[in-house]
Design a protein around this motif. Structure first.
Motif, PDB file in Angstrom:
ATOM      1  N   GLU A  22      32.376  32.622  40.965  1.00 52.21           N
ATOM      2  CA  GLU A  22      32.307  33.404  41.844  1.00 52.21           C
ATOM      3  C   GLU A  22      32.853  34.806  41.764  1.00 52.21           C
ATOM      4  OE1 GLU A  22      33.765  31.704  45.825  1.00 52.21           O
ATOM      5  OE2 GLU A  22      32.753  33.144  46.799  1.00 52.21           O
ATOM      6  N   GLY A  23      32.242  35.838  42.219  1.00 51.96           N
ATOM      7  CA  GLY A  23      32.882  37.037  42.153  1.00 51.96           C
ATOM      8  C   GLY A  23      33.891  37.203  43.090  1.00 51.96           C
ATOM      9  N   TRP A  24      34.686  38.484  42.950  1.00 42.55           N
ATOM     10  CA  TRP A  24      35.944  38.398  43.933  1.00 42.55           C
ATOM     11  C   TRP A  24      35.917  39.912  44.838  1.00 42.55           C
ATOM     12  CZ3 TRP A  24      39.803  35.615  45.597  1.00 42.55           C
ATOM     13  CH2 TRP A  24      40.857  35.968  46.167  1.00 42.55           C
ATOM     14  N   ASP A  25      36.172  39.588  46.217  1.00 39.84           N
ATOM     15  CA  ASP A  25      36.085  40.923  47.057  1.00 39.84           C
ATOM     16  C   ASP A  25      37.556  41.313  47.308  1.00 39.84           C
ATOM     17  OD1 ASP A  25      36.249  42.398  49.492  1.00 39.84           O
ATOM     18  OD2 ASP A  25      34.512  41.147  50.343  1.00 39.84           O
ATOM     19  N   ASP A  26      37.879  42.514  46.830  1.00 41.79           N
ATOM     20  CA  ASP A  26      39.247  43.093  46.492  1.00 41.79           C
ATOM     21  C   ASP A  26      39.700  43.292  48.149  1.00 41.79           C
ATOM     22  OD1 ASP A  26      39.882  42.848  44.043  1.00 41.79           O
ATOM     23  OD2 ASP A  26      38.981  44.875  43.647  1.00 41.79           O
ATOM     24  N   ASP A  27      38.725  43.787  48.976  1.00 39.40           N
ATOM     25  CA  ASP A  27      39.235  44.165  50.251  1.00 39.40           C
ATOM     26  C   ASP A  27      39.490  42.931  51.179  1.00 39.40           C
ATOM     27  OD1 ASP A  27      38.979  46.674  49.578  1.00 39.40           O
ATOM     28  OD2 ASP A  27      36.873  46.869  50.362  1.00 39.40           O
ATOM     29  N   ALA A  28      38.627  41.946  50.954  1.00 41.86           N
ATOM     30  CA  ALA A  28      38.907  40.790  51.941  1.00 41.86           C
ATOM     31  C   ALA A  28      39.783  39.861  51.080  1.00 41.86           C
ATOM     32  CB  ALA A  28      37.409  39.950  52.027  1.00 41.86           C
ATOM     33  N   GLU A  29      40.151  39.734  50.003  1.00 42.56           N
ATOM     34  CA  GLU A  29      41.131  39.181  49.114  1.00 42.56           C
ATOM     35  C   GLU A  29      40.482  37.575  49.045  1.00 42.56           C
ATOM     36  OE1 GLU A  29      45.052  39.721  50.137  1.00 42.56           O
ATOM     37  OE2 GLU A  29      44.941  41.812  48.968  1.00 42.56           O
ATOM     38  N   GLU A  30      39.102  37.479  48.871  1.00 41.58           N
ATOM     39  CA  GLU A  30      38.693  36.102  48.796  1.00 41.58           C
ATOM     40  C   GLU A  30      37.295  36.334  48.041  1.00 41.58           C
ATOM     41  OE1 GLU A  30      37.986  35.156  52.725  1.00 41.58           O
ATOM     42  OE2 GLU A  30      36.173  36.185  52.933  1.00 41.58           O
ATOM     43  N   GLY A  31      36.825  35.128  47.424  1.00 46.74           N
ATOM     44  CA  GLY A  31      35.427  35.105  46.748  1.00 46.74           C
ATOM     45  C   GLY A  31      34.537  35.750  47.515  1.00 46.74           C
ATOM     46  N   ASP A  32      33.595  36.492  46.945  1.00 50.76           N
ATOM     47  CA  ASP A  32      32.541  37.099  47.418  1.00 50.76           C
ATOM     48  C   ASP A  32      31.005  36.486  47.867  1.00 50.76           C
ATOM     49  OD1 ASP A  32      31.391  37.194  45.109  1.00 50.76           O
ATOM     50  OD2 ASP A  32      31.567  39.259  44.912  1.00 50.76           O
ATOM     51  N   GLY A  33      31.252  35.194  47.307  1.00 49.38           N
ATOM     52  CA  GLY A  33      30.003  34.369  47.686  1.00 49.38           C
ATOM     53  C   GLY A  33      28.831  34.928  46.577  1.00 49.38           C
ATOM     54  N   ASN A  34      28.995  35.558  45.480  1.00 53.32           N
ATOM     55  CA  ASN A  34      27.860  36.008  44.612  1.00 53.32           C
ATOM     56  C   ASN A  34      28.626  35.245  43.108  1.00 53.32           C
ATOM     57  OD1 ASN A  34      26.068  37.274  42.867  1.00 53.32           O
ATOM     58  ND2 ASN A  34      27.382  39.120  42.820  1.00 53.32           N
TER      59      ASN A  34
END
Ligand SMILES: C[S@@+](CC[C@H](N)C(=O)[O-])C[C@H]1O[C@@H](n2cnc3c(N)ncnc32)[C@H](O)[C@@H]1O
Length: 266
Positions: free
Chosen positions: A233-245
């Protein structure tokens, strides 16, 4: 409902689905990967450890030519899934078969896709058992079939702790009750807490082996799957969680908690 739920009146299967499952995302992923590999969408699916068969029903809802079977040993959850998800399909319910069967049984006709989600196969603690299950999957698939699993891990997975998540009308509590570093055994429990302060403790208890991605991949190859990929899973820096991709990866950074898809091609 939701707001008025208490430990007495809430249905643990509904709570589980709201807290844990996202069958739309699983079926989106399966459709995407299958089409990338085979050039067309899958039309038949076997859902292992199906519980309420929410994924099998979601698959059948997607296209009129789709059909699915779901296998689970627990007659109560199968009956709940039949009433809650399958029967509301109306005449299309005929395209979903719910079987009170062990996933160790080969099924016919062979299918395009077999799936086993939410780490359910971690119930097989011995190498030979997991290998036998993977062999069953291999035999239940068409010659160009694809097997989809998920897996979780990371340093936090080995730490007894509780994680709380607020949901609509209740709090979902994931308790990692114990971890045995010698046998890689874990015991995880699910509890639910309600607004009136009541709790449904031990709604679900899982005694699993925490398998590594490498062990899983090697066993899948040993039973004959010719290609095994891990989708990280990719990482969402802003949300500080996995990005679902989720994308194919062979290297990843060490992290405290991860969930990945395992895709095995015949
Ligand atoms: C973690 S739940 C999975 C529910 C749902 N499929 C999901 O993805 O969240 C595990 C389910 O596996 C079933 N189960 C455990 N061992 C099984 C076996 N050998 N064959 C078939 N079902 C089994 C249990 O009855 C339970 O419903």
């Amino acid at each position: 409902m939701g707001k008025g739920w208490t430990a007495k009146n809430a249905c643990k299967y509904t709570l589980y689905e709201m807290a844990v499952q996202c069958v739309e995302a699983d079926i989106d992923f399966i459709d995407r990967v299958y089409r990338e590999r085979r050039g067309h969408l899958p039309v038949s699916l076997r859902e292992d450890f199906c519980g309420s068969a929410a994924a099998a029903v979601e698959f059948v809802r997607r296209r009129p030519q789709n059909s699915a079977i779901g296998l689970d040993l627990d007659g109560d959850v199968l009956e709940w899934g039949n009433k809650t998800h399958r029967q509301p399909l109306g005449k299309d319910a005929a395209r979903v078969k719910l079987l009170k069967k062990n996933v160790m049984e080969v099924t016919r006709p062979p299918v395009d896709v077999e799936m086993g989600m939410n780490f359910s196969y971690f119930i097989f603690k011995k190498r030979e058992e997991l290998k036998a299950y993977f062999k069953t999957a291999f035999r239940s698939l068409k010659p160009d079939g694809i097997f989809f699993l998920d897996a979780y891990g990371g340093s936090d997975a080995q730490v007894p702790q509780e994680e709380k998540h607020k949901k609509k009308g209740f709090t979902y509590i994931w308790e990692q009750h114990s971890y045995n570093p010698i046998g890689s055994d874990v015991e995880n429990r699910i509890h639910f807490k309600f607004r009136d302060g009541t709790q449904l403790r031990d709604a679900f208890i899982y005694e699993w082996r925490l398998w590594s991605l490498k062990e899983i991949s090697e066993l899948l190859q040993e039973v004959g799957f010719k290609r095994v990929d891990i989708y990280w899973e990719g990482w969402d820096d802003d949300a500080e969680e996995g990005d679902g991709n989720f994308q194919i990866a062979s290297d990843a950074e060490s992290c405290p908690g991860w969930v990945a898809y395992v895709v095995a091609e015949k």
